[in-house]
Design an enzyme around this catalytic site. Structure first.
Site, PDB file in Angstrom:
ATOM      1  N   GLN A  90      13.300 -81.866  32.106  1.00 31.76           N
ATOM      2  CA  GLN A  90      13.278 -82.620  30.843  1.00 31.76           C
ATOM      3  C   GLN A  90      13.009 -84.110  31.128  1.00 31.76           C
ATOM      4  O   GLN A  90      12.426 -84.430  32.146  1.00 31.76           O
ATOM      5  CB  GLN A  90      14.576 -82.442  30.044  1.00 31.76           C
ATOM      6  CG  GLN A  90      14.738 -81.076  29.401  1.00 31.76           C
ATOM      7  CD  GLN A  90      15.162 -79.981  30.359  1.00 31.76           C
ATOM      8  OE1 GLN A  90      16.141 -80.112  31.068  1.00 31.76           O
ATOM      9  NE2 GLN A  90      14.437 -78.891  30.397  1.00 31.76           N
ATOM     10  N   LYS A 128       6.330 -83.954  36.367  1.00 29.39           N
ATOM     11  CA  LYS A 128       7.345 -83.960  37.434  1.00 29.39           C
ATOM     12  C   LYS A 128       7.030 -82.910  38.489  1.00 29.39           C
ATOM     13  O   LYS A 128       7.206 -83.139  39.685  1.00 29.39           O
ATOM     14  CB  LYS A 128       8.742 -83.688  36.837  1.00 29.39           C
ATOM     15  CG  LYS A 128       9.206 -84.748  35.862  1.00 29.39           C
ATOM     16  CD  LYS A 128      10.559 -84.401  35.251  1.00 29.39           C
ATOM     17  CE  LYS A 128      10.553 -83.177  34.365  1.00 29.39           C
ATOM     18  NZ  LYS A 128       9.710 -83.269  33.157  1.00 29.39           N
ATOM     19  N   GLY A 129       6.564 -81.729  38.034  1.00 30.28           N
ATOM     20  CA  GLY A 129       6.270 -80.629  38.965  1.00 30.28           C
ATOM     21  C   GLY A 129       5.283 -81.074  40.029  1.00 30.28           C
ATOM     22  O   GLY A 129       5.494 -80.853  41.223  1.00 30.28           O
ATOM     23  N   ARG A 147       3.471 -74.672  22.655  1.00 35.07           N
ATOM     24  CA  ARG A 147       3.326 -75.504  21.457  1.00 35.07           C
ATOM     25  C   ARG A 147       2.476 -76.744  21.742  1.00 35.07           C
ATOM     26  O   ARG A 147       2.525 -77.278  22.861  1.00 35.07           O
ATOM     27  CB  ARG A 147       4.709 -75.990  20.987  1.00 35.07           C
ATOM     28  CG  ARG A 147       5.561 -74.910  20.372  1.00 35.07           C
ATOM     29  CD  ARG A 147       6.917 -75.448  19.954  1.00 35.07           C
ATOM     30  NE  ARG A 147       7.746 -75.801  21.095  1.00 35.07           N
ATOM     31  CZ  ARG A 147       8.946 -76.360  20.996  1.00 35.07           C
ATOM     32  NH1 ARG A 147       9.433 -76.663  19.818  1.00 35.07           N
ATOM     33  NH2 ARG A 147       9.652 -76.636  22.074  1.00 35.07           N
ATOM     34  N   ASP A 193       7.812 -83.196  30.472  1.00 31.50           N
ATOM     35  CA  ASP A 193       6.402 -82.885  30.737  1.00 31.50           C
ATOM     36  C   ASP A 193       5.616 -84.073  31.283  1.00 31.50           C
ATOM     37  O   ASP A 193       4.410 -84.193  31.057  1.00 31.50           O
ATOM     38  CB  ASP A 193       5.705 -82.358  29.461  1.00 31.50           C
ATOM     39  CG  ASP A 193       6.366 -81.109  28.935  1.00 31.50           C
ATOM     40  OD1 ASP A 193       6.899 -80.337  29.753  1.00 31.50           O
ATOM     41  OD2 ASP A 193       6.349 -80.910  27.705  1.00 31.50           O
ATOM     42  N   GLY A 211       9.375 -76.370  32.162  1.00 34.53           N
ATOM     43  CA  GLY A 211       8.153 -75.731  32.654  1.00 34.53           C
ATOM     44  C   GLY A 211       7.470 -76.739  33.548  1.00 34.53           C
ATOM     45  O   GLY A 211       6.980 -77.757  33.065  1.00 34.53           O
ATOM     46  N   HIS A 212       7.500 -76.496  34.846  1.00 37.05           N
ATOM     47  CA  HIS A 212       6.947 -77.454  35.800  1.00 37.05           C
ATOM     48  C   HIS A 212       5.710 -76.853  36.449  1.00 37.05           C
ATOM     49  O   HIS A 212       5.778 -75.809  37.100  1.00 37.05           O
ATOM     50  CB  HIS A 212       7.991 -77.820  36.864  1.00 37.05           C
ATOM     51  CG  HIS A 212       9.184 -78.517  36.282  1.00 37.05           C
ATOM     52  ND1 HIS A 212      10.303 -78.838  37.003  1.00 37.05           N
ATOM     53  CD2 HIS A 212       9.427 -78.957  35.023  1.00 37.05           C
ATOM     54  CE1 HIS A 212      11.172 -79.444  36.215  1.00 37.05           C
ATOM     55  NE2 HIS A 212      10.673 -79.520  35.003  1.00 37.05           N
TER      56      HIS A 212
HETATM   57  P1  GDP Z   1       6.616 -81.372  34.013  1.00 43.54           P
HETATM   58  O1  GDP Z   1       7.380 -80.532  33.057  1.00 43.54           O
HETATM   59  O2  GDP Z   1       7.047 -82.784  34.007  1.00 43.54           O
HETATM   60  O3  GDP Z   1       6.575 -80.800  35.400  1.00 43.54           O
HETATM   61  O4  GDP Z   1       5.102 -81.373  33.473  1.00 43.54           O
HETATM   62  P2  GDP Z   1       4.265 -80.093  32.956  1.00 43.54           P
HETATM   63  O5  GDP Z   1       3.891 -79.272  34.122  1.00 43.54           O
HETATM   64  O6  GDP Z   1       4.971 -79.421  31.834  1.00 43.54           O
HETATM   65  O7  GDP Z   1       3.011 -80.797  32.300  1.00 43.54           O
HETATM   66  C1  GDP Z   1       2.168 -81.634  33.035  1.00 43.54           C
HETATM   67  C2  GDP Z   1       0.737 -81.057  32.972  1.00 43.54           C
HETATM   68  O8  GDP Z   1      -0.179 -82.040  33.432  1.00 43.54           O
HETATM   69  C3  GDP Z   1       0.528 -79.877  33.908  1.00 43.54           C
HETATM   70  O9  GDP Z   1      -0.402 -79.008  33.312  1.00 43.54           O
HETATM   71  C4  GDP Z   1      -0.049 -80.504  35.173  1.00 43.54           C
HETATM   72  O10 GDP Z   1      -0.848 -79.615  35.928  1.00 43.54           O
HETATM   73  C5  GDP Z   1      -0.879 -81.598  34.579  1.00 43.54           C
HETATM   74  N1  GDP Z   1      -1.032 -82.803  35.406  1.00 43.54           N
HETATM   75  C6  GDP Z   1      -0.114 -83.371  36.244  1.00 43.54           C
HETATM   76  N2  GDP Z   1      -0.590 -84.541  36.725  1.00 43.54           N
HETATM   77  C7  GDP Z   1      -1.830 -84.715  36.172  1.00 43.54           C
HETATM   78  C8  GDP Z   1      -2.801 -85.757  36.252  1.00 43.54           C
HETATM   79  O11 GDP Z   1      -2.638 -86.769  36.905  1.00 43.54           O
HETATM   80  N3  GDP Z   1      -3.929 -85.590  35.511  1.00 43.54           N
HETATM   81  C9  GDP Z   1      -4.155 -84.492  34.746  1.00 43.54           C
HETATM   82  N4  GDP Z   1      -5.293 -84.432  34.052  1.00 43.54           N
HETATM   83  N5  GDP Z   1      -3.246 -83.493  34.643  1.00 43.54           N
HETATM   84  C10 GDP Z   1      -2.094 -83.603  35.341  1.00 43.54           C
HETATM   85  P1  IMO Z   2      10.270 -80.121  31.323  1.00 36.15           P
HETATM   86  O1  IMO Z   2      11.253 -79.964  32.445  1.00 36.15           O
HETATM   87  C1  IMO Z   2       9.545 -81.143  27.150  1.00 36.15           C
HETATM   88  C2  IMO Z   2      12.697 -80.228  24.284  1.00 36.15           C
HETATM   89  C3  IMO Z   2      12.405 -79.146  23.276  1.00 36.15           C
HETATM   90  C4  IMO Z   2      13.204 -79.636  22.084  1.00 36.15           C
HETATM   91  C5  IMO Z   2      14.447 -80.235  22.741  1.00 36.15           C
HETATM   92  C6  IMO Z   2      15.650 -79.311  22.740  1.00 36.15           C
HETATM   93  O2  IMO Z   2       9.134 -79.178  31.371  1.00 36.15           O
HETATM   94  O3  IMO Z   2       9.853 -81.549  31.191  1.00 36.15           O
HETATM   95  P2  IMO Z   2      16.223 -77.141  24.166  1.00 36.15           P
HETATM   96  O4  IMO Z   2      15.551 -75.803  24.226  1.00 36.15           O
HETATM   97  O5  IMO Z   2      16.313 -77.832  25.473  1.00 36.15           O
HETATM   98  O6  IMO Z   2      17.536 -77.092  23.456  1.00 36.15           O
HETATM   99  O7  IMO Z   2      15.268 -78.017  23.222  1.00 36.15           O
HETATM  100  O8  IMO Z   2      14.072 -80.527  24.085  1.00 36.15           O
HETATM  101  N1  IMO Z   2      12.517 -79.832  25.693  1.00 36.15           N
HETATM  102  C7  IMO Z   2      11.489 -80.215  26.455  1.00 36.15           C
HETATM  103  N2  IMO Z   2      10.391 -80.933  26.146  1.00 36.15           N
HETATM  104  N3  IMO Z   2       9.741 -80.748  28.415  1.00 36.15           N
HETATM  105  C8  IMO Z   2      10.832 -80.046  28.750  1.00 36.15           C
HETATM  106  O9  IMO Z   2      11.111 -79.692  30.022  1.00 36.15           O
HETATM  107  C9  IMO Z   2      11.757 -79.719  27.739  1.00 36.15           C
HETATM  108  N4  IMO Z   2      12.921 -79.033  27.713  1.00 36.15           N
HETATM  109  C10 IMO Z   2      13.379 -79.128  26.473  1.00 36.15           C
HETATM  110  O10 IMO Z   2      11.031 -79.077  22.987  1.00 36.15           O
HETATM  111  O11 IMO Z   2      12.525 -80.685  21.439  1.00 36.15           O
HETATM  112 MG    MG Z   3       7.075 -79.233  31.440  1.00 34.03          MG
END
Ligand code: GDP
Ligand code: IMO
Ligand code: MG
Length: 449
Positions: A223, A15-16, A302, A12, A39-40
């Site tokens: 991840q 990366k997306g 969560r 999280d 979840g990106h």
């Molecule tokens: P990923 O799994 O690494 O792709 O990240 P996620 O999408 O799960 O979580 C990142 C969250 O931060 C998303 O809701 C993005 O829209 C948001 N986001 C990304 N870059 C920024 C930033 O520079 N500032 C803020 N406030 N939000 C951001």
């Molecule tokens: P992105 O790509 C954050 C975490 C889960 C749990 C552990 C094992 O959005 O960054 P799993 O279901 O993979 O066996 O769970 O890994 N986890 C993540 N945490 N971002 C993710 O993906 C994750 N994918 C798995 O919360 O702690």
């Molecule tokens: Mg994510």
């Protein structure tokens, strides 16, 4: 030109957003590991997209988007996601699925949940998507591959062995739950096969041809390295290798073809699920960062655990992946904090440590050593150039570079594509100036800024 993008923390990291940014002009974007535990989020033209399996590059009309062999694929979830993306006017014609990718079968999410329940207080906090059980079956050589969807007779025979002889006895005799129906699964998965047929390919020659043409290929990590099966906080990890090595085995790209490894880090730390997190903030400040940063999971909703930037983790994942360049996201979330802390080392059993230790009970009980930096107490979300950033924010970025051992080249100050700053002297300058045909990046001899 091959670029690997990895998450440098616990997932999280944003990366997306960064993949979307770098996808402009990319010829191919490949997801190489993980599954729909990812979840990106991408915010494009004011619309938010959340991708779990489809590579985030799908929003650009020219990039081939590949689900690589290293992914574990839930066909039901993929089909739903394909429909959602199409319903928003995005073409999925460029989607390609490796026939070597393993499938999430109906028993995998069930077993994921049951195993978690059995662990009780020691549960991992998985996403319940069946990721661990699917990878375990791949390793045990009883996995089903995406290509099997097109072979109903093979599928039927294999279900006869795996379901009837292994999985149903476990479900029924070990856990006391209803066994699964072979005919129903066969019908369901054969149907998935028909719908996915146009996208299923042997990806190997396709990637080889792209490499031979010198195409720009982006490997979209899911991840983060601290969730890596080998180098993360085992057993509180995911079941794949979200590190640079996993990107290669999960796509079939050889290490000698990689031009740049980019690490995405958040300006602070977050983690979903259980396991050690030395800089975790369990106080109102943590609450504040969670609220401002909207730290709630994209996949499971969560609340994410929140803490200060951990340079011990960053130093480790920069070294582990050979990260040459950092994209730092969510700097704007720290705008109101003063002072801001960075963890520079861990103290454990009287010793000062530069890297996270492999022994997770030591890691759980270590004491983070902090350095305090002044906050900037002003909004950064409209900054677009390095000069727009307050001096204290630039000092914070410099310190992150110094402590982690790689330059911060991209800074993100908001979720939208344009809320991005390309730093001075960025070795990614070529990427900013001409997105098409990235020049290989020279290895800098300088110390990190
Ligand atoms: P990923 O799994 O690494 O792709 O990240 P996620 O999408 O799960 O979580 C990142 C969250 O931060 C998303 O809701 C993005 O829209 C948001 N986001 C990304 N870059 C920024 C930033 O520079 N500032 C803020 N406030 N939000 C951001
Ligand atoms: P992105 O790509 C954050 C975490 C889960 C749990 C552990 C094992 O959005 O960054 P799993 O279901 O993979 O066996 O769970 O890994 N986890 C993540 N945490 N971002 C993710 O993906 C994750 N994918 C798995 O919360 O702690
Ligand atoms: Mg994510």
């Amino acid at each position: 030109m091959v670029v690997i993008l990895v998450g440098g923390q616990w997932g999280d990291e944003g990366k997306g957003k960064i993949i979307d940014l770098l996808s402009e002009g990319a010829d191919m974007v490949i997801r190489s590991q993980g599954g729909n535990n990812a979840g990106h989020t991408v915010v494009s033209a004011g619309q938010e997209f959340r991708f779990h399996l489809i590579p985030s590059g799908i929003l650009y009309p020219d990039a081939a988007c590949v689900i690589g062999n290293g992914v574990v694929l839930d066909p039901r979830v993929l089909l739903e996601e394909m429909e959602q993306v199409e319903s928003r006017g995005i073409s999925i014609d460029r989607l390609l699925i490796s026939d070597r990718a393993h499938l999430i079968m109906p028993w995998h999410p069930i077993l994921d949940r049951l195993e978690e329940e059995q662990r009780g207080d020691d549960r991992l906090g998985t996403t319940w998507r069946g990721i661990g059980p699917a990878y375990a079956d791949k390793i045990r050589r009883i996995g089903f591959r995406a290509g099997d969807l097109l072979k109903p007779r093979f599928l039927e025979k294999k279900l006869g062995f795996v379901l009837a002889k292994i999985k149903n006895p476990i479900l029924r005799d070990l856990y006391g739950v209803e066994p699964l129906d072979r005919e129903q699964i066969l019908r369901e998965y054969t149907k998935y096969g028909e719908r996915l047929r146009p996208y299923l390919r042997d990806i190997f020659p396709i990637v080889q041809e792209a490499l031979a043409r010198g195409d720009r290929i982006l490997l979209e990590g899911a991840q983060g390295s601290m969730l890596d099966l080998d180098f993360g906080t085992y057993p509180y990890v995911t079941s794949s290798s979200p590190s640079a090595g996993g990107a290669l085995t999960g796509s079939g790209i050889p290490p000698t073809r990689v031009d740049l490894t980019l690490g995405v880090f958040k300006a602070y730390s977050t983690r979903v699920g259980y396991g050690p997190m030395p800089t975790e903030l369990l106080d109102p400040l943590g609450e504040q960062i969670r609220r401002v940063g909207k730290e709630f999971g994209t996949t499971t909703g969560r609340a994410r655990r929140v803490g200060w930037f951990d340079a011990v983790v960053a130093r480790y994942t920069v070294a582990l992946n050979g990260i040459q360049s950092i994209a730092l996201t969510k700097l704007d979330v720290l705008d109101e904090l003063d002072p801001i802390r960075i963890c520079t080392a861990y103290r454990s059993k009287g010793e000062l440590l530069r890297y996270p230790m492999s022994n997770i009970s030591h890691l759980k009980h270590c004491e983070p050593v902090y350095e305090e930096l002044p906050g900037w107490r002003s909004a950064t979300s409209s900054a677009r150039k390095p000069e727009d950033l307050p001096k204290a924010a630039r000092t914070y970025l410099d310190r992150i570079s110094e402590l982690s051992g790689a330059p911060v080249d991209i800074v993100s100050v908001g979720a939208a594509r344009d809320q991005t700053i390309w730093m001075d002297g960025s070795r990614l300058g070529a990427l900013r100036d001409s997105h098409k045909r990235l020049q290989p990046v020279e290895q800098s001899q300088d110390q990190p800024r």
